[in-house]
Design a protein around this motif. Structure first.
Motif, short mmCIF file in Angstrom:
data_model
loop_
_atom_site.label_atom_id
_atom_site.label_comp_id
_atom_site.label_asym_id
_atom_site.label_seq_id
_atom_site.Cartn_x
_atom_site.Cartn_y
_atom_site.Cartn_z
N ARG A 102 0.87 -1.18 0.00
CA ARG A 102 0.00 0.00 0.00
C ARG A 102 0.90 1.22 0.00
N PHE A 103 0.53 2.23 -0.77
CA PHE A 103 1.42 3.37 -1.01
C PHE A 103 0.90 4.61 -0.30
N PHE A 104 1.80 5.22 0.50
CA PHE A 104 1.44 6.38 1.29
C PHE A 104 1.70 7.69 0.52
N ALA A 105 2.85 7.75 -0.15
CA ALA A 105 3.21 8.98 -0.87
C ALA A 105 4.16 8.63 -2.00
N TYR A 106 4.09 9.44 -3.08
CA TYR A 106 4.97 9.25 -4.22
C TYR A 106 4.99 10.57 -4.98
N VAL A 154 9.21 7.54 -2.92
CA VAL A 154 8.06 6.64 -2.79
C VAL A 154 8.07 6.10 -1.37
N GLU A 155 6.92 6.20 -0.68
CA GLU A 155 6.77 5.66 0.66
C GLU A 155 5.69 4.59 0.63
N PHE A 156 5.99 3.41 1.17
CA PHE A 156 5.04 2.30 1.09
C PHE A 156 5.06 1.47 2.37
N GLY A 157 3.95 0.78 2.58
CA GLY A 157 3.82 -0.19 3.66
C GLY A 157 3.10 -1.41 3.13
N PHE A 158 2.50 -2.19 4.03
CA PHE A 158 1.86 -3.44 3.60
C PHE A 158 0.56 -3.64 4.35
N MET A 159 -0.39 -4.25 3.64
CA MET A 159 -1.69 -4.53 4.21
C MET A 159 -2.03 -5.99 3.96
N GLU A 216 10.75 4.04 2.95
CA GLU A 216 10.89 5.13 1.98
C GLU A 216 12.06 4.88 1.04
N ILE A 217 11.84 5.14 -0.24
CA ILE A 217 12.91 5.12 -1.24
C ILE A 217 13.10 6.56 -1.72
N MET A 218 14.33 7.05 -1.63
CA MET A 218 14.68 8.38 -2.13
C MET A 218 15.66 8.16 -3.27
N TYR A 219 15.24 8.43 -4.49
CA TYR A 219 16.05 8.17 -5.68
C TYR A 219 16.58 9.48 -6.25
N MET A 220 17.90 9.55 -6.43
CA MET A 220 18.54 10.76 -6.94
C MET A 220 18.53 10.76 -8.47
N ILE A 221 17.74 11.63 -9.06
CA ILE A 221 17.65 11.72 -10.51
C ILE A 221 18.80 12.58 -11.07
N SER A 222 19.10 13.67 -10.37
CA SER A 222 20.20 14.55 -10.79
C SER A 222 20.69 15.35 -9.59
N GLY A 223 21.89 15.89 -9.70
CA GLY A 223 22.43 16.74 -8.66
C GLY A 223 23.13 15.97 -7.55
#
Length: 302
Positions: A18-22, A94-99, A41-48
């Motif tokens: 289940r997804f909390f934020a993206y 992307v922030e996710f959990g499980f149900m 939470e996954i924080m993915y660096m696209i640039s910079g």
């Protein structure tokens, strides 16, 4: 609702994501306050370039993220984002959990049963994980976010399938990184051992060993001890004493000169080390062992 991948119930029951934020976000000259989530939470660096500070075990650790790298933070781990001065970065979060429940797609438990990398991944908890991505994770991650944007309240089977693909890719990437790191560590330790065996007769210190393999002295010390079970200094001393025993037993080199042959500058210190390692002084050792001195005259007569 569960937020961590490492809860045992995920492997015993049937749970779906289940997804909390993206969201995408461009950051510049910003310091986020410490916070944590109920979710992973996954924080993915696209640039910079940016820094993520993480609090683990009562202390703070700082991780610099560059383009193509991402950090995965377990639920409940305090962290903050720092983008300093003129630096900027663009990230996908992307922030996710499980149900508990079943859907068209497989549950976490079913995926773990099919993919051994996921079982291994979920069996080795971490507060955070940093990996470099060959764009496979980003491709899946952005596809997942596009799907979530389109389906919103009811993500459906496609989002779940994309999440499972994401989990498999991250688990495999972690295994590959661990294998690569092990190989690289083995190479550094091997090169350090070669350096010691070639230079034990010289006055060398840890900084010399580290410079020979282009590593920080502290890091070399840690990986060397983990690999060999000995510190660098202890191994070098053992090597020198082994050489001293050989020279005492198999040559006629005067005892007072043996210290110079094995790189120990002080003869008094050499005598102390030798007795500590063998239980005998150099004189006692040479007197007690069976001598195997090479006799050139006898060889020529044969």
């Amino acid at each position: 609702m569960n937020g961590s991948l490492f809860e045992l119930r995920l492997r015993n029951g049937d749970y779906i994501p289940r997804f909390f934020a993206y969201y995408y976000k461009q950051w510049r000259d910003y310091t986020m306050p410490y916070h944590d989530h109920r979710s992973t939470e996954i924080m993915y660096m696209i640039s910079g370039l940016c820094r993520v500070d993480v609090q683990t075990g009562g202390k703070a650790e700082s991780i610099t993220l560059r383009k193509g790298e991402f950090i995965m933070l377990d639920a409940g781990v305090p962290h903050r984002l720092v983008v300093e001065g003129e630096q900027s970065c663009r990230m996908l979060n992307v922030e996710f959990g499980f149900m508990e429940g079943m859907s068209v797609g497989p549950s976490i438990r079913q995926m773990a049963a099919e993919e051994q990398e996921i079982t291994a991944f979920m069996s080795r908890p971490f507060p955070y994980l940093v990996l470099s991505d060959p764009e496979e994770v980003y491709f899946t991650l952005k596809s997942l976010v596009l799907e979530l944007d389109q389906r919103k309240e009811h993500p459906g089977a496609m989002a779940e399938l994309l999440f499972m693909q994401l989990l498999v890719r991250i688990a495999r990437l972690r295994e590959e990184a661990a294998h690569s790191n092990t190989q690289q560590t083995d190479m550094y330790v091997k090169r350090c051992l070669e350096f010691l065996h070639l230079n034990y007769d010289r006055d060398i210190v840890v900084q010399d060993m580290a410079a020979a393999v282009n590593l920080h002295p502290g890091y070399l010390h840690r990986i060397f001890k983990k690999h060999t079970g000995q510190t660098l200094t202890a191994y070098l001393t053992m090597l020198r004493m082994d050489k001293a025993r050989m020279l005492l037993q198999q040559t006629d080199i005067p005892i007072q000169e043996i210290a110079d042959y094995v790189g120990v500058g002080s003869r008094q210190y050499f005598h102390m080390l030798f007795k500590k390692h063998t239980g005998k002084t150099p004189v006692e050792y040479r007197s007690a062992v069976e001598r195997h001195v090479w006799n050139y005259a006898e060889e020529e007569g044969d």
